[in-house]
Design an enzyme around this catalytic site. Sequence first.
Site, short mmCIF file in Angstrom:
data_model
loop_
_atom_site.label_atom_id
_atom_site.label_comp_id
_atom_site.label_asym_id
_atom_site.label_seq_id
_atom_site.Cartn_x
_atom_site.Cartn_y
_atom_site.Cartn_z
N HIS A 450 38.59 55.18 61.72
CA HIS A 450 39.38 55.16 62.98
C HIS A 450 38.68 54.11 63.96
O HIS A 450 39.72 53.34 64.36
CB HIS A 450 39.88 56.30 63.49
N ARG A 557 51.83 48.68 46.50
CA ARG A 557 51.12 49.44 45.28
C ARG A 557 51.62 50.85 45.48
O ARG A 557 51.59 51.36 46.62
CB ARG A 557 49.56 49.46 45.51
N GLU A 692 49.35 39.49 34.44
CA GLU A 692 47.91 39.91 34.62
C GLU A 692 47.35 40.23 32.97
O GLU A 692 46.26 40.26 33.22
CB GLU A 692 47.89 41.12 35.51
N ASN A 715 43.28 39.52 39.87
CA ASN A 715 42.26 40.22 39.67
C ASN A 715 41.89 40.71 38.35
O ASN A 715 41.01 40.50 37.32
CB ASN A 715 41.96 41.52 40.49
N ASP A 716 43.31 41.35 37.77
CA ASP A 716 43.19 41.65 36.27
C ASP A 716 43.28 40.53 35.09
O ASP A 716 42.43 40.53 34.51
CB ASP A 716 44.33 42.63 35.99
N CYS A 763 49.82 38.06 43.90
CA CYS A 763 49.56 39.03 44.64
C CYS A 763 48.26 39.45 44.35
O CYS A 763 47.69 40.45 45.08
CB CYS A 763 50.51 40.20 44.33
#
Lengths: 832, 217
Positions: A450, A557, A692, A715-716, A763
Amino acid sequence: MIGIVIVSHSRKLAEGLKEIADVMSGQPVPVAAAGGVDDPENPLGTDGVRVLDAIREVMSDEGVLVFADIGSARLNAEMAIDLLEPEEQEKVHFCDAPLVEGVLAAAVQIGAGSPLQAVMGEARQAAAQKPPASEAPRDAQSGGVTREFTIRNPMGLHARPAALLVTAMNAFSGEIRLANLSKGRQPVNAKSINGIMLSEVTAGDRISLTAEPAEAEAVFAAFEELIGKNFGDEATASPPAAPVETPAAAPQTAPPSSSGTLSGTLEGISIASGFALGPLHHVRNTLPEIEPVEVADPAAETERFTRALADAEAEITASLAAAGQRITAYDRKIFDAHISYLHDPEIIGTVKRRIADKGICAEAVWREVVADLAGTYAALEDPLLKARASDIIDVGLRVLRFLTGGETAAAAVSEPSVLAFADLRPSDVLALDESRILGICAMTGGKTSHAAILASALSIPVVFAVGEQLAGVAEGTQVLLDGTAGRLTVAPDPAAIATMKKDRKTWEDRRARAEALKTRPAQTSDGHEIRVAANMASVEELGVVATSGAQEVGLLRTEFLYMRREAAPGEDEQYEVYRTLVAGLEGRPLTVRTADIGGDKPVPYMDRPPEANPNLGWRGLRYSLAVPEFFDVQLAAILRASAHGPVRIMFPLVSTLQELRAAKERVRAVMATLRSRGLAFDDTLEIGMMIEVPAAAEMADMLAPEVDFFSIGTNDLTQYVMAADRANARVQDLFDPFNPAVLRMIARSIEAAHAADIWIGMCGAMAGSPIAAPILLGLGLDEFSMTPSDIAEFKLTVRDLALPDCRTLAADVLKLSSADAVRERVAGLHGG
Amino acid sequence: MTETLTTAVTAPMVRAWIERSAKVLADNRAYLTELDAPIGDSDHGNNMDRGFKAALEKLPEGDDIGAMLKSVAMSLISKVGGAAGPLYGTMFLDGAKPLAGKTSLSADELAQFFDDAVAGVMKRGRSDVEMKTMLDALAPAARAFREEAAKGSDIRAALKAAAEAARQGMEATIPMQAQRGRASYLGERSIGHQDPGATSSHLILQAFSDVVEEAAQ
Ligand SMILES: Nc1ncnc2c1ncn2[C@@H]1O[C@H](COP(=O)(O)OP(=O)(O)OP(=O)(O)O)[C@@H](O)[C@H]1O
Ligand SMILES: [Mg+2]
């Protein structure tokens, strides 16, 4: 002010909705969330007593409106009203309106100062598709003075700008009507948030305003002023970080000790960018040791403890009030959580019991309970929960101060300094006087705490996790804090200081330009426009996304819905979440990716077999297709949300055409069921898939005709194309999306998409990279979806590029043989 | 078995009723949830169990029946979570209103309690009999109680008649099409299932009859 009570089966929904209402209403409208029941295992339901308390919490002479979702929520709302005293009852009204839209419309209308009946009327019509009947044919021109205007702010008259307009128009007593001439709409009441939203005024539209002759000029002037201010579009963007003044005149306190003092550079993580140079000042904020002293009168001790809790709460409330605009509605809820610890029956009960049982002083017991609780949190795996330990200690210290009568630890610095903490806590941030503090560094801490969230909004540099050595730096030592690189230099030499000054100048200029561009469309220097979108993974991010400059959400997501719970979320619960997001996005499209839960994520109720290789295992669409009862629930929820605003469905980890067809078949089947259940959805919503898996990239030409869009998950894709695990440090060299092999896969997918006349986005992490931007632009990518905080900087990068150069560059890099060569070529573009 | 007449329901009996209801609802938790699955959201068993557990825990000491029933009402309103919360809550609250300070109840007072209770549920739920709800068990039970009590027979017999009427009412919900609550969203597909709320109502009334019967022996 009129209060609002939200009654919902879901506590999360009620609180999430309160958050949006807080942000949209412009001014603080009293809103109380009364969602869920007190049963951690089955938290969905409604609690009539909680509703009763919530009503009293926001009660004032001006009245209270109660909104509810379905079934028992309504019954309990009415029950609670019946339980009020008769003189209270008169002021409380149940408002029969759709929950989300109703609350938001009411909040805006209350913020604008409308009377109760008008607020209720607006709320009830909030979800109407058509303008209310009374608004329809009516000769607005008669007896009024009309003038035309062009609306130029990029968002048009959507939620927040519309709210500002309503507030301004409410200052006038006469009737004011607004008509969207460009879209040929009927005139509507300009004091009505619904009327204005239904007029769908977008950037470039011409509108007419009709007011009574006596006040027409004043109305038009007020309107002009709003146009001048761009309807607050600019104002909502966070201001560029103010330059940090080097305390040139500040006396250089010589380091008192020489032996123990460290010099050199400490590396940490960047929380807020910027640069500072000044003396270091240590602030202590850890729990002190407290001697357990026996007390004669445990009852009096308990009393003292209760008073300390109340004092602590009053102090939090007061410092929030004092902080004013400096902290946002979103951040305020961090302190709401602190206040809730002060009311936690568990904690309070334990403390009282121990005081009574052991007969020792309250401060010793409190310290022990707080330390235990913080220890429990700190031991957890989940970084978010782990970070709560810091909040607990924060509240703990505050109460302790009232118990022991100690002074506030707040940084009472005699000269502008860089503050050093073991661990920064939210209250420390709140207590800061930015004009006297140059920067902040802390030994520990992560981005998700926080304190980090609060500190990231500061206009001074903040660096966390520089390590224990910080404790060894003597008080008053000159330090240089680089918030952009996340680095602290102890006793910098003149050369380092000169470099910093240069860096700071560049950074400030760029930052100012990026902030100014943020809310404009992303365009290259030669006018080629692309779409910039945000990635999201929780409802809490709505506020950040809303102010980020994103035109849409390119990736939601949905895994967060499934984590840390006992059973999968049902259709209604998911629907409410998606719908809340759709409402909060105010017309910007939401791309929902169906769940991609792999064997590596702990979701006990899914009962999945252990897998040796989860990345190549039963995850994404593979799992969804095999478990239709799971998939159908999510599809139904997403589809139903599409009745409320633009929504897209996106499938993860598609490998074959058959999978894609099977998934679309499920969508069709669920649509049929929804129709038979009489539930609304948008049957023209866009359906797309992630690229992907290399197989999908290779077969993109066959897949493209079957979908409305592609989105590349770099990424994948990188990990599969390069056969390199992204979590394995030894193969990180290979895990690089700039490898020409990956770039060729991307190029092929884009080509296939455009050949089939569909759009394509990205993305993955690469989408926000300034180095990748010219390549991807040159290859023709249509949509770039990234972390919201990268958007301003990204738009600035794009702004400096020209499409023909990018095209040449893209063609070139595809012929190179290594990632390094690609980077070099890109650097050449910027250099030349 | 000697036939002693039961002419009053005492505070200990009311306390025993709440205790027994809590036990019976806990024992039938899975069953009620199972009934709620096809036409609701599979939570009625859990709701009622949680609600009555809380009611038992908070039940005040002493012999004031009105205070006891009012406390039960507040616990249910807060803790049941589902529609049954405010409905049973109103039932006990409205039923208990004329009973403040009373330490025992006559047959007439009980008949009034049941009538007020049913009226309360109707008002809160905007519902009536034949809508496939708890009212299909509660309303016939209230009527049976009043009729049996009017014959001059004792409270035990009247409660027995009430419990039996509730059981029949509960079974009668099977062929009905739901017109209130979650089940009504299903339209015709709600036909053929027994209503969970009517079932819990029967269990509660049966518990009342049982404890009074046992007390008399
Ligand atoms: N309007 C009503 N009038 C009378 N009884 C009702 C009404 N609505 C529901 N019920 C009763 O409540 C029972 C369901 O109770 P339960 O506690 O399971 O509530 P629910 O439907 O799950 O509540 P929620 O609205 O929170 O989903 C039904 O079986 C029915 O007997
Ligand atoms: Mg239910």
